[in-house]
Scaffold this motif. Structure first.
Motif, PDB file in Angstrom:
ATOM      1  N   GLU A   6     -18.996   2.497 -40.334  1.00  0.00           N
ATOM      2  CA  GLU A   6     -18.751   3.630 -41.779  1.00  0.00           C
ATOM      3  C   GLU A   6     -17.393   4.892 -40.259  1.00  0.00           C
ATOM      4  OE1 GLU A   6     -21.914   6.644 -41.742  1.00  0.00           O
ATOM      5  OE2 GLU A   6     -22.705   6.183 -39.354  1.00  0.00           O
ATOM      6  N   LEU A   7     -17.215   5.559 -40.902  1.00  0.00           N
ATOM      7  CA  LEU A   7     -16.378   6.360 -39.677  1.00  0.00           C
ATOM      8  C   LEU A   7     -17.229   7.304 -39.272  1.00  0.00           C
ATOM      9  CD1 LEU A   7     -12.742   6.575 -41.798  1.00  0.00           C
ATOM     10  CD2 LEU A   7     -13.423   5.287 -39.243  1.00  0.00           C
ATOM     11  N   ILE A   8     -17.270   8.124 -38.264  1.00  0.00           N
ATOM     12  CA  ILE A   8     -18.470   9.280 -37.819  1.00  0.00           C
ATOM     13  C   ILE A   8     -17.054   9.973 -37.838  1.00  0.00           C
ATOM     14  CG2 ILE A   8     -19.731  10.156 -36.582  1.00  0.00           C
ATOM     15  CD1 ILE A   8     -21.215   7.533 -36.483  1.00  0.00           C
ATOM     16  N   TYR A   9     -16.956  11.476 -38.097  1.00  0.00           N
ATOM     17  CA  TYR A   9     -16.032  12.311 -37.527  1.00  0.00           C
ATOM     18  C   TYR A   9     -16.834  13.239 -36.692  1.00  0.00           C
ATOM     19  CZ  TYR A   9     -12.677  16.054 -37.902  1.00  0.00           C
ATOM     20  OH  TYR A   9     -11.534  17.483 -37.930  1.00  0.00           O
ATOM     21  N   GLY A 171     -22.292  10.491 -26.621  1.00  0.00           N
ATOM     22  CA  GLY A 171     -20.908   9.809 -25.215  1.00  0.00           C
ATOM     23  C   GLY A 171     -19.800  10.435 -25.479  1.00  0.00           C
ATOM     24  N   VAL A 172     -19.536  11.840 -26.828  1.00  0.00           N
ATOM     25  CA  VAL A 172     -18.835  12.257 -27.407  1.00  0.00           C
ATOM     26  C   VAL A 172     -19.294  13.797 -26.370  1.00  0.00           C
ATOM     27  CG1 VAL A 172     -17.154  13.450 -28.928  1.00  0.00           C
ATOM     28  CG2 VAL A 172     -18.026  11.080 -29.296  1.00  0.00           C
ATOM     29  N   ASN A 173     -17.965  14.096 -26.153  1.00  0.00           N
ATOM     30  CA  ASN A 173     -17.676  15.439 -25.216  1.00  0.00           C
ATOM     31  C   ASN A 173     -16.389  16.266 -25.933  1.00  0.00           C
ATOM     32  OD1 ASN A 173     -15.898  14.355 -23.093  1.00  0.00           O
ATOM     33  ND2 ASN A 173     -18.119  14.590 -21.688  1.00  0.00           N
ATOM     34  N   SER A 174     -15.420  16.101 -26.618  1.00  0.00           N
ATOM     35  CA  SER A 174     -14.094  16.227 -26.868  1.00  0.00           C
ATOM     36  C   SER A 174     -14.495  15.912 -28.350  1.00  0.00           C
ATOM     37  CB  SER A 174     -13.145  15.152 -25.597  1.00  0.00           C
ATOM     38  OG  SER A 174     -12.836  14.254 -26.065  1.00  0.00           O
ATOM     39  N   TYR A 175     -13.462  16.713 -28.917  1.00  0.00           N
ATOM     40  CA  TYR A 175     -12.729  16.691 -30.394  1.00  0.00           C
ATOM     41  C   TYR A 175     -11.668  17.374 -30.544  1.00  0.00           C
ATOM     42  CZ  TYR A 175     -17.711  18.395 -29.190  1.00  0.00           C
ATOM     43  OH  TYR A 175     -18.943  18.110 -28.445  1.00  0.00           O
ATOM     44  N   LEU A 179     -14.909   7.774 -34.231  1.00  0.00           N
ATOM     45  CA  LEU A 179     -15.590   6.728 -34.351  1.00  0.00           C
ATOM     46  C   LEU A 179     -15.746   6.278 -35.638  1.00  0.00           C
ATOM     47  CD1 LEU A 179     -18.984   8.327 -32.469  1.00  0.00           C
ATOM     48  CD2 LEU A 179     -15.932   7.496 -30.689  1.00  0.00           C
ATOM     49  N   LEU A 180     -15.756   4.496 -35.185  1.00  0.00           N
ATOM     50  CA  LEU A 180     -16.142   2.932 -36.172  1.00  0.00           C
ATOM     51  C   LEU A 180     -17.299   3.013 -36.029  1.00  0.00           C
ATOM     52  CD1 LEU A 180     -14.990   2.218 -38.371  1.00  0.00           C
ATOM     53  CD2 LEU A 180     -13.934   0.344 -37.238  1.00  0.00           C
ATOM     54  N   ARG A 181     -18.624   2.801 -36.640  1.00  0.00           N
ATOM     55  CA  ARG A 181     -19.472   2.553 -37.088  1.00  0.00           C
ATOM     56  C   ARG A 181     -19.783   0.715 -37.057  1.00  0.00           C
ATOM     57  NH1 ARG A 181     -24.392   1.097 -38.893  1.00  0.00           N
ATOM     58  NH2 ARG A 181     -23.749   2.502 -40.781  1.00  0.00           N
ATOM     59  N   THR A 187     -17.195   2.699 -32.005  1.00  0.00           N
ATOM     60  CA  THR A 187     -16.055   2.269 -31.212  1.00  0.00           C
ATOM     61  C   THR A 187     -14.919   3.303 -31.199  1.00  0.00           C
ATOM     62  OG1 THR A 187     -15.908   0.283 -31.080  1.00  0.00           O
ATOM     63  CG2 THR A 187     -14.034   0.999 -31.139  1.00  0.00           C
ATOM     64  N   SER A 188     -14.404   3.794 -30.297  1.00  0.00           N
ATOM     65  CA  SER A 188     -14.025   5.407 -30.179  1.00  0.00           C
ATOM     66  C   SER A 188     -12.255   5.146 -31.262  1.00  0.00           C
ATOM     67  CB  SER A 188     -13.385   6.608 -29.364  1.00  0.00           C
ATOM     68  OG  SER A 188     -12.889   7.009 -29.598  1.00  0.00           O
ATOM     69  N   ILE A 189     -11.828   5.234 -32.915  1.00  0.00           N
ATOM     70  CA  ILE A 189      -9.984   5.310 -32.745  1.00  0.00           C
ATOM     71  C   ILE A 189      -9.343   5.899 -31.906  1.00  0.00           C
ATOM     72  CG2 ILE A 189      -9.460   5.220 -35.092  1.00  0.00           C
ATOM     73  CD1 ILE A 189     -11.850   4.002 -36.880  1.00  0.00           C
ATOM     74  N   GLY A 190     -10.127   7.656 -31.730  1.00  0.00           N
ATOM     75  CA  GLY A 190      -8.896   8.593 -31.326  1.00  0.00           C
ATOM     76  C   GLY A 190      -9.480   9.819 -31.903  1.00  0.00           C
ATOM     77  N   GLY A 191      -8.458  11.082 -31.419  1.00  0.00           N
ATOM     78  CA  GLY A 191      -8.740  12.268 -32.535  1.00  0.00           C
ATOM     79  C   GLY A 191      -7.512  13.013 -32.709  1.00  0.00           C
ATOM     80  N   THR A 192      -6.061  12.847 -32.566  1.00  0.00           N
ATOM     81  CA  THR A 192      -5.379  13.172 -32.716  1.00  0.00           C
ATOM     82  C   THR A 192      -4.168  12.300 -32.563  1.00  0.00           C
ATOM     83  OG1 THR A 192      -4.806  13.089 -29.859  1.00  0.00           O
ATOM     84  CG2 THR A 192      -5.681  15.522 -31.130  1.00  0.00           C
TER      85      THR A 192
END
Length: 224
Positions: A6-9, A171-175, A179-181, A187-192
């Motif tokens: 799943e994707l986690i946004y 472990g996420v502290n920026s938005y 993530l892909l679970r 696994t962090s895919i990115g954000g911008t």
């Protein structure tokens, strides 16, 4: 593809970069209906950081960059709030509002998140006010009274705070963070990044094949 994915946004309603990322994550979701999408509130402006918008003088410059790179709109209603400087951003109340909306219409979570950011960043509406959520609910054809009942329920505050704790445990502290679970692996895919960049990471890291819908990638690359 691994069926246990799943994707986690992870977002915050008062995060300008999340506003800029909104169309990208929506397009990615449309590209991959086989990947469930979970949206979690991170809690950017809570505790001592829940202050008047004027306490963050970098915001105006950041908004210009976000708009240039993503095409995101910052409307006149929001600009008035920014100019006045006294509006207090409270991510906990915004997270409660999103929790209420999402609970009533979970299948429309991504549209409701975008509607919240449109209400704030375009129309200049407070995400602390119940009336904002009534308006969003009615516009999206969901039960407004059920949303407001949840908004006022003390249990919703506990649920929002638990969500903040879940995000912290990841472990996420920026938005924004995407993530892909895969099973128990995150696994962090990115954000911008733009859609093409995210699709490339999915294909490389997790054998998720890009769809033909890559045409929906933004023309302009995103970046911090």
């Amino acid at each position: 593809m691994n069926s246990d994915q799943e994707l986690i946004y992870i977002w915050d309603a008062y995060c300008g970069w999340c506003h800029g990322f909104s169309k990208t994550v929506h397009r990615l979701h449309n590209n991959h209906p086989e990947l469930p999408l979970t949206i979690l509130s991170g809690g950017l402006f809570t505790g001592n950081r829940s202050q008047a918008i004027g306490a963050f003088p970098h915001i105006a410059e950041a908004n210009q960059r976000i708009s240039q790179l993503t095409g995101a709109e910052f409307g006149s209603g929001y600009q008035e709030l920014l100019h006045d400087g006294s509006f207090v951003m409270d991510s906990e109340l915004a997270a409660i509002g999103f929790y209420a909306l999402r609970s009533v219409a979970p299948e429309h979570a991504i549209e409701l998140a975008a509607a919240m950011q449109h209400a704030f960043y375009v129309e200049g509406k407070s995400l602390s006010e119940p009336e904002t959520y009534r308006t969003i609910a009615l516009a999206n054809h969901i039960d407004a009274e059920a949303v407001l009942t949840l908004f006022h329920d003390p249990a919703s505050q506990e649920a929002a705070r638990a969500e903040f704790a879940d995000v912290s445990a990841l472990g996420v502290n920026s938005y924004p963070t995407l993530l892909l679970r895969s099973g128990n692996e995150y696994t962090s895919i990115g954000g911008t990044m733009n859609v093409e960049e995210i699709e490339a990471r999915l294909a490389k890291l997790h054998n998720v094949q890009p769809e033909a819908a890559l045409y929906c990638a933004m023309d302009s690359p995103e970046g911090c």
